[in-house]
Scaffold this motif. Sequence first.
Motif, PDB file in Angstrom:
ATOM      1  N   ALA A  66     -14.843  39.614  38.668  1.00 14.16           N
ATOM      2  CA  ALA A  66     -13.775  38.622  38.530  1.00 14.16           C
ATOM      3  C   ALA A  66     -14.129  37.622  37.436  1.00 14.16           C
ATOM      4  O   ALA A  66     -15.258  37.129  37.364  1.00 14.16           O
ATOM      5  N   ALA A  67     -13.168  37.340  36.560  1.00 11.95           N
ATOM      6  CA  ALA A  67     -13.380  36.350  35.509  1.00 11.95           C
ATOM      7  C   ALA A  67     -13.375  34.952  36.117  1.00 11.95           C
ATOM      8  O   ALA A  67     -12.766  34.704  37.161  1.00 11.95           O
ATOM      9  N   ALA A  68     -14.075  34.023  35.484  1.00  8.88           N
ATOM     10  CA  ALA A  68     -14.050  32.627  35.918  1.00  8.88           C
ATOM     11  C   ALA A  68     -12.612  32.113  35.903  1.00  8.88           C
ATOM     12  O   ALA A  68     -11.793  32.550  35.085  1.00  8.88           O
ATOM     13  N   ARG A  69     -12.293  31.174  36.794  1.00 13.17           N
ATOM     14  CA  ARG A  69     -10.923  30.687  36.943  1.00 13.17           C
ATOM     15  C   ARG A  69     -10.342  30.204  35.612  1.00 13.17           C
ATOM     16  O   ARG A  69      -9.230  30.592  35.221  1.00 13.17           O
ATOM     17  N   HIS A  70     -11.082  29.352  34.896  1.00 21.62           N
ATOM     18  CA  HIS A  70     -10.575  28.804  33.636  1.00 21.62           C
ATOM     19  C   HIS A  70     -10.369  29.920  32.610  1.00 21.62           C
ATOM     20  O   HIS A  70      -9.368  29.933  31.892  1.00 21.62           O
ATOM     21  N   ASP A  71     -11.316  30.857  32.538  1.00 17.90           N
ATOM     22  CA  ASP A  71     -11.187  31.964  31.594  1.00 17.90           C
ATOM     23  C   ASP A  71      -9.964  32.813  31.916  1.00 17.90           C
ATOM     24  O   ASP A  71      -9.212  33.216  31.019  1.00 17.90           O
ATOM     25  N   GLY A  72      -9.760  33.090  33.205  1.00 20.12           N
ATOM     26  CA  GLY A  72      -8.610  33.886  33.602  1.00 20.12           C
ATOM     27  C   GLY A  72      -7.299  33.199  33.261  1.00 20.12           C
ATOM     28  O   GLY A  72      -6.359  33.834  32.772  1.00 20.12           O
ATOM     29  N   ASP A  73      -7.221  31.873  33.513  1.00 20.53           N
ATOM     30  CA  ASP A  73      -6.008  31.131  33.186  1.00 20.53           C
ATOM     31  C   ASP A  73      -5.733  31.167  31.682  1.00 20.53           C
ATOM     32  O   ASP A  73      -4.586  31.278  31.243  1.00 20.53           O
ATOM     33  N   THR A  74      -6.802  31.064  30.872  1.00 23.53           N
ATOM     34  CA  THR A  74      -6.617  31.063  29.422  1.00 23.53           C
ATOM     35  C   THR A  74      -6.179  32.438  28.931  1.00 23.53           C
ATOM     36  O   THR A  74      -5.350  32.545  28.019  1.00 23.53           O
ATOM     37  N   VAL A  75      -6.710  33.504  29.529  1.00 17.44           N
ATOM     38  CA  VAL A  75      -6.264  34.856  29.169  1.00 17.44           C
ATOM     39  C   VAL A  75      -4.772  35.001  29.464  1.00 17.44           C
ATOM     40  O   VAL A  75      -4.005  35.511  28.626  1.00 17.44           O
ATOM     41  N   ILE A  76      -4.323  34.538  30.633  1.00 20.22           N
ATOM     42  CA  ILE A  76      -2.903  34.610  30.986  1.00 20.22           C
ATOM     43  C   ILE A  76      -2.078  33.790  30.005  1.00 20.22           C
ATOM     44  O   ILE A  76      -0.991  34.197  29.570  1.00 20.22           O
ATOM     45  N   GLN A  77      -2.574  32.613  29.627  1.00 16.94           N
ATOM     46  CA  GLN A  77      -1.879  31.764  28.661  1.00 16.94           C
ATOM     47  C   GLN A  77      -1.713  32.489  27.328  1.00 16.94           C
ATOM     48  O   GLN A  77      -0.623  32.483  26.724  1.00 16.94           O
ATOM     49  N   LEU A  78      -2.768  33.133  26.838  1.00 15.07           N
ATOM     50  CA  LEU A  78      -2.715  33.810  25.545  1.00 15.07           C
ATOM     51  C   LEU A  78      -1.878  35.082  25.605  1.00 15.07           C
ATOM     52  O   LEU A  78      -1.251  35.466  24.610  1.00 15.07           O
ATOM     53  N   LEU A  79      -1.849  35.735  26.751  1.00 15.47           N
ATOM     54  CA  LEU A  79      -0.947  36.881  26.911  1.00 15.47           C
ATOM     55  C   LEU A  79       0.504  36.412  26.858  1.00 15.47           C
ATOM     56  O   LEU A  79       1.353  37.050  26.219  1.00 15.47           O
ATOM     57  N   GLY A  80       0.782  35.290  27.489  1.00 11.52           N
ATOM     58  CA  GLY A  80       2.145  34.768  27.503  1.00 11.52           C
ATOM     59  C   GLY A  80       2.631  34.343  26.130  1.00 11.52           C
ATOM     60  O   GLY A  80       3.819  34.457  25.826  1.00 11.52           O
ATOM     61  N   SER A  81       1.718  33.849  25.278  1.00 13.88           N
ATOM     62  CA  SER A  81       2.100  33.409  23.940  1.00 13.88           C
ATOM     63  C   SER A  81       2.044  34.536  22.924  1.00 13.88           C
ATOM     64  O   SER A  81       2.373  34.338  21.756  1.00 13.88           O
ATOM     65  N   GLY A  82       1.619  35.741  23.338  1.00 11.10           N
ATOM     66  CA  GLY A  82       1.561  36.878  22.430  1.00 11.10           C
ATOM     67  C   GLY A  82       0.283  36.973  21.618  1.00 11.10           C
ATOM     68  O   GLY A  82       0.159  37.844  20.763  1.00 11.10           O
ATOM     69  N   HIS A  83      -0.700  36.081  21.875  1.00  8.31           N
ATOM     70  CA  HIS A  83      -1.951  36.129  21.124  1.00  8.31           C
ATOM     71  C   HIS A  83      -2.909  37.180  21.674  1.00  8.31           C
ATOM     72  O   HIS A  83      -3.897  37.519  21.023  1.00  8.31           O
ATOM     73  N   LEU A  84      -2.654  37.661  22.874  1.00  6.54           N
ATOM     74  CA  LEU A  84      -3.341  38.831  23.420  1.00  6.54           C
ATOM     75  C   LEU A  84      -2.272  39.803  23.911  1.00  6.54           C
ATOM     76  O   LEU A  84      -1.160  39.401  24.244  1.00  6.54           O
ATOM     77  N   LYS A  85      -2.593  41.094  23.944  1.00  3.62           N
ATOM     78  CA  LYS A  85      -1.659  42.128  24.384  1.00  3.62           C
ATOM     79  C   LYS A  85      -2.304  42.993  25.458  1.00  3.62           C
ATOM     80  O   LYS A  85      -3.532  43.094  25.538  1.00  3.62           O
ATOM     81  N   LEU A  86      -1.482  43.651  26.268  1.00  2.85           N
ATOM     82  CA  LEU A  86      -1.976  44.587  27.271  1.00  2.85           C
ATOM     83  C   LEU A  86      -2.110  45.979  26.664  1.00  2.85           C
ATOM     84  O   LEU A  86      -1.242  46.430  25.922  1.00  2.85           O
ATOM     85  N   GLY A  87      -3.228  46.647  27.013  1.00  2.43           N
ATOM     86  CA  GLY A  87      -3.478  48.007  26.560  1.00  2.43           C
ATOM     87  C   GLY A  87      -3.267  49.017  27.665  1.00  2.43           C
ATOM     88  O   GLY A  87      -2.455  48.819  28.573  1.00  2.43           O
ATOM     89  N   GLY A  88      -4.033  50.092  27.607  1.00  2.37           N
ATOM     90  CA  GLY A  88      -3.874  51.183  28.547  1.00  2.37           C
ATOM     91  C   GLY A  88      -4.520  50.925  29.892  1.00  2.37           C
ATOM     92  O   GLY A  88      -5.275  49.973  30.085  1.00  2.37           O
ATOM     93  N   ASN A  89      -4.211  51.818  30.847  1.00  2.00           N
ATOM     94  CA  ASN A  89      -4.753  51.730  32.206  1.00  2.00           C
ATOM     95  C   ASN A  89      -6.144  52.342  32.292  1.00  2.00           C
ATOM     96  O   ASN A  89      -6.439  53.334  31.618  1.00  2.00           O
ATOM     97  N   HIS A  90      -6.990  51.750  33.125  1.00  2.00           N
ATOM     98  CA  HIS A  90      -8.344  52.250  33.349  1.00  2.00           C
ATOM     99  C   HIS A  90      -8.628  52.190  34.853  1.00  2.00           C
ATOM    100  O   HIS A  90      -8.109  51.316  35.557  1.00  2.00           O
ATOM    101  N   HIS A  91      -9.449  53.098  35.323  1.00  3.22           N
ATOM    102  CA  HIS A  91      -9.872  53.085  36.727  1.00  3.22           C
ATOM    103  C   HIS A  91     -11.147  52.251  36.809  1.00  3.22           C
ATOM    104  O   HIS A  91     -12.175  52.594  36.220  1.00  3.22           O
ATOM    105  N   ILE A  92     -11.087  51.127  37.534  1.00  3.29           N
ATOM    106  CA  ILE A  92     -12.148  50.124  37.509  1.00  3.29           C
ATOM    107  C   ILE A  92     -12.724  49.912  38.908  1.00  3.29           C
ATOM    108  O   ILE A  92     -11.997  49.873  39.908  1.00  3.29           O
ATOM    109  N   HIS A  93     -14.060  49.763  38.967  1.00  2.85           N
ATOM    110  CA  HIS A  93     -14.762  49.380  40.190  1.00  2.85           C
ATOM    111  C   HIS A  93     -15.060  47.884  40.110  1.00  2.85           C
ATOM    112  O   HIS A  93     -15.566  47.392  39.096  1.00  2.85           O
ATOM    113  N   CYS A  94     -14.748  47.163  41.189  1.00  2.26           N
ATOM    114  CA  CYS A  94     -14.978  45.717  41.208  1.00  2.26           C
ATOM    115  C   CYS A  94     -15.313  45.283  42.621  1.00  2.26           C
ATOM    116  O   CYS A  94     -14.510  45.496  43.545  1.00  2.26           O
TER     117      CYS A  94
END
Length: 227
Positions: A66-94
């Motif tokens: 799990a990403a740190a709370r602040h880091d996760g919020d900033t990733v969501i912020q940058l996805l919303g503004s188009g500065h980050l994009k979503l890629g393909g699906n991966h099978h992840i263990h967490c």
Amino acid sequence: MTDLVQDALFGEPTRVGTDSTGPATTQDPSEVARIVSAAQDPGFLIVERTGRVLKADPTRPGCAEAAARHDGDTVIQLLGSGHLKLGGNHHIHCDGHEGPARSVLIPKATRDMVLRWSHLRPIPRRRTPVRTSSQPPTSGRISVDIVERGKALVTCGTGGDFSGTIIRNGRNRGSGRADGRYTVETEYGDDVGQAGSYRAGAVMLARRHGYRAGPIEIEHEYRLDEH
């Protein structure tokens, strides 16, 4: 005021903000640059079903934490503004569980924006301009990066170190309508005044820090057709 609740990847949902404020966001260029760098290495992933942000584990392929709370919020912020994009699906263990998650990609425009910021000198926390004459000194080149509709980050790292934000009135302030003017703030959130344009706002920030504005470069990183 209603709480915003985000489902956890595994376990109970968690409170992430309120319906008026949403997740925590950042206006700090250095924080944005840090998250963009982390998106490249080790990388972030999004669990679409829950919206949870994970950080890839470079020592264990196919695993994440799990990403740190602040880091996760900033990733969501940058996805919303188009500065980050979503890629393909991966099978992840967490955390002993597994499931699908989408990778987070960095568009070229975002890499170029962060590269420009890296060429600026570090912005000091406090500085009193040295006056050598009755005329204020001229700042270096001022960069105005429009990061989303109605919002720009201002940085000046040569011959006058300062930064701030310019926000169109009415955006995220409850009025529901912009009035054609912009609120100008320092990097510490102090109100500088009202301006009629991004360029005029950059001039006001320079004056606030004791400078005459040097060359102003406005970059429109935000594009309507990216959404």
